[in-house]
Scaffold this active site. Sequence first.
Site, short mmCIF file in Angstrom:
data_model
loop_
_atom_site.label_atom_id
_atom_site.label_comp_id
_atom_site.label_asym_id
_atom_site.label_seq_id
_atom_site.Cartn_x
_atom_site.Cartn_y
_atom_site.Cartn_z
N GLU A 1 0.86 -1.19 0.00
CA GLU A 1 0.00 0.00 0.00
C GLU A 1 0.90 1.23 0.00
O GLU A 1 2.12 1.13 0.11
CB GLU A 1 -0.92 -0.01 1.23
CG GLU A 1 -2.02 -1.07 1.13
CD GLU A 1 -2.96 -1.12 2.31
OE1 GLU A 1 -4.14 -1.35 2.09
OE2 GLU A 1 -2.52 -0.92 3.45
N HIS B 1 -9.06 9.31 3.16
CA HIS B 1 -8.67 8.21 2.27
C HIS B 1 -8.89 8.70 0.84
O HIS B 1 -9.95 9.23 0.52
CB HIS B 1 -9.50 6.96 2.54
CG HIS B 1 -8.90 5.73 1.93
ND1 HIS B 1 -8.89 5.52 0.57
CD2 HIS B 1 -8.27 4.68 2.48
CE1 HIS B 1 -8.28 4.37 0.32
NE2 HIS B 1 -7.89 3.84 1.46
N ARG C 1 -0.64 8.77 1.80
CA ARG C 1 -2.03 9.20 1.61
C ARG C 1 -2.26 10.70 1.60
O ARG C 1 -3.12 11.20 0.90
CB ARG C 1 -2.87 8.62 2.74
CG ARG C 1 -3.54 7.40 2.29
CD ARG C 1 -4.46 6.87 3.31
NE ARG C 1 -4.45 5.44 3.10
CZ ARG C 1 -4.91 4.56 3.93
NH1 ARG C 1 -5.42 4.95 5.06
NH2 ARG C 1 -4.86 3.29 3.64
N HIS D 1 -11.31 9.44 6.89
CA HIS D 1 -11.06 8.00 7.07
C HIS D 1 -10.47 7.65 8.43
O HIS D 1 -10.88 6.68 9.04
CB HIS D 1 -10.11 7.55 5.96
CG HIS D 1 -9.78 6.09 5.97
ND1 HIS D 1 -10.75 5.11 5.85
CD2 HIS D 1 -8.59 5.43 6.09
CE1 HIS D 1 -10.17 3.92 5.88
NE2 HIS D 1 -8.88 4.09 6.04
N ARG E 1 -0.70 8.82 9.05
CA ARG E 1 -0.58 7.38 9.31
C ARG E 1 -0.19 6.62 8.04
O ARG E 1 -0.76 6.83 6.98
CB ARG E 1 -1.91 6.85 9.83
CG ARG E 1 -1.94 5.35 10.06
CD ARG E 1 -3.30 4.92 10.53
NE ARG E 1 -4.27 5.12 9.47
CZ ARG E 1 -4.76 4.15 8.72
NH1 ARG E 1 -4.37 2.90 8.90
NH2 ARG E 1 -5.65 4.40 7.78
C1 SIN Z 1 -7.38 0.47 2.72
O1 SIN Z 1 -7.66 -0.70 2.52
O2 SIN Z 1 -7.06 1.25 1.82
C2 SIN Z 1 -7.44 0.99 4.13
C3 SIN Z 1 -6.27 0.56 4.86
C4 SIN Z 1 -5.97 1.54 5.96
O3 SIN Z 1 -6.66 2.54 6.11
O4 SIN Z 1 -4.98 1.33 6.64
#
Ligand code: SIN
Length: 555
Positions: free
Chosen positions: A113, A241, A287, A348, A383
């Site tokens: 991610e 998010h 993010r 988020h 985060r």
């Molecule tokens: C996501 O699946 O994008 C959320 C994961 C997160 O917020 O850590």
Amino acid sequence: MKIARDFLVLGSGLAGLTFALKVAKYGSVALITKDALEESATRYAQGGIASVMAEDDSVDLHVSDTIEAGRGLCQEDVVRCIIREGPAQIRELIQLGAQFTRTGSKDFHLTREGGHSKRRILHADDLTGWEIERTLIAAVRNQPNIDIYTFHMGIDIITRSNLDPKISPGGPGDEAVGLYVLDEATGEVITFVGKVVLLATGGAGKVYLYTSNPDTATGDGVALAYRSGAKIANMEFFQFHPTCLYHPQAKSFLISEAMRGEGGLLRLKNGDTFMENYHPLGCLAPRDVVARAIDHEMKKSGDDCVYLDVTHMEGYRIRERFPNIYKTCQSFGFDMTQQPLPVVPAAHYMCGGVMVDLNGQTNIPRLFASGETCYSGLHGANRLASNSLLEGLVLSHRAAAKAIGLLQLTPGLSALQEIIPEWDSGSAVESDESVVVSHNWDEIRRLMWNYVGIVRSNKRLYRARRRIAMLLEEIKEYYWSFNLTKDTLELRNIAITAQLIIHGALERQESRGLHFTLDFPDPDNKGPVKNTVLQDDTQRLITSKPAEQFKNDRA
Ligand code: SIN
């Protein structure tokens, strides 16, 4: 009615359930939650849980990715400890029965991610949170020492300072001794007496108009703790998010970052990609960068959304890897194997929260916090994706160990029971004006979205502060005049949380991580980077903050 248990746990997500399970071997537990047991932010977590599991990964790499994302505000000892202790806690979860996706019979499938330099996210398809929640609930239900109170909502923490006017909230001699809790079915307020209180009520996405969070995310833990004199840190850092489904009925359904981890691309309406103009990691930038870039592009083009394109993946792989997202999008008329998905950012994750040490202990003895409710120093100003489940797991484990140690040092429950008075509802009557609650709720969420969102300015923040102060006065009046309901309590909590976010944002006169303001567009790196710490040590009820306590507050 009074109920006495050694440990009082508020909230039934990963943080609350983990703590309850661990302390139940040593004492009695009341697990209190305002909705059904499984209804928490945990159950909606899609992406996964970040941890060092692969041979080509290391604690140092995960630490440096976390610190890089946190933009100078992470506390390194906390980051290192949580990351180091993560794998052992994950193994415990697996022993309890959690099943994470594997590539073959042995190895876990690790995804990637934003901001992660390695594949290190364990997941259970795209329903990781549900797998964890399911596992923990099964274990909790098997534990005879845990009494579960669903549809019970925490009103206030009972502290020594409530009982003795010589003790100031959060000051010397203060400690947590219980909770006033509303039984939503009967309207009765129950006095829970306990030796340790854990706040694990999750986040506060409902403070914003658009959020990926469930309806339960109303900042309860932060508001309760603040009213008790606990320190609250860094509330200005609210994570948006980047990719939630843009559809009027989709309630900002989350489209996991793992889709970009598997090669998904963000595109404009005309098909152009744009993230390469903002960050060397492109679509996998942290993010804060991605959400701001999308916001900027949407404002520039006037479009309502951007698009997330995973059509490069074969259809069967998409359906296998993201079955829940695929099905949900299909129910809204989008076939993501054939077309890019319309997406927008939405609130988020609350990166700030109740300030705790590495054992989840707040500044008020016997009051603990864990999970999204707390600020431990792990997330800093932004985060890193999938670090939150990890934090809840490790911190609740450590908090449990500390709380168990405190049991022996506490007066007996019957002594506490004698000195704690029952709730007094005064002259409150049944409300004939519930419209005030829904109107104020709506107004707060809109003003937070419009004035305290992804891009801020002093002018917008001052405007928001004035409005919230007025709303708080109105809510306070309503609160004392009418019988308590869950809606009134939640309204009071989102109003206080909103106020803390606004004050935090005004205090931080720089742009850093998730807090971006047009008035101070750069980070202030002249001295050490500071946490924004807010504490209401003067009053126990809702008020707007006296101006002199916010020295830089130049309204
Ligand atoms: C996501 O699946 O994008 C959320 C994961 C997160 O917020 O850590």
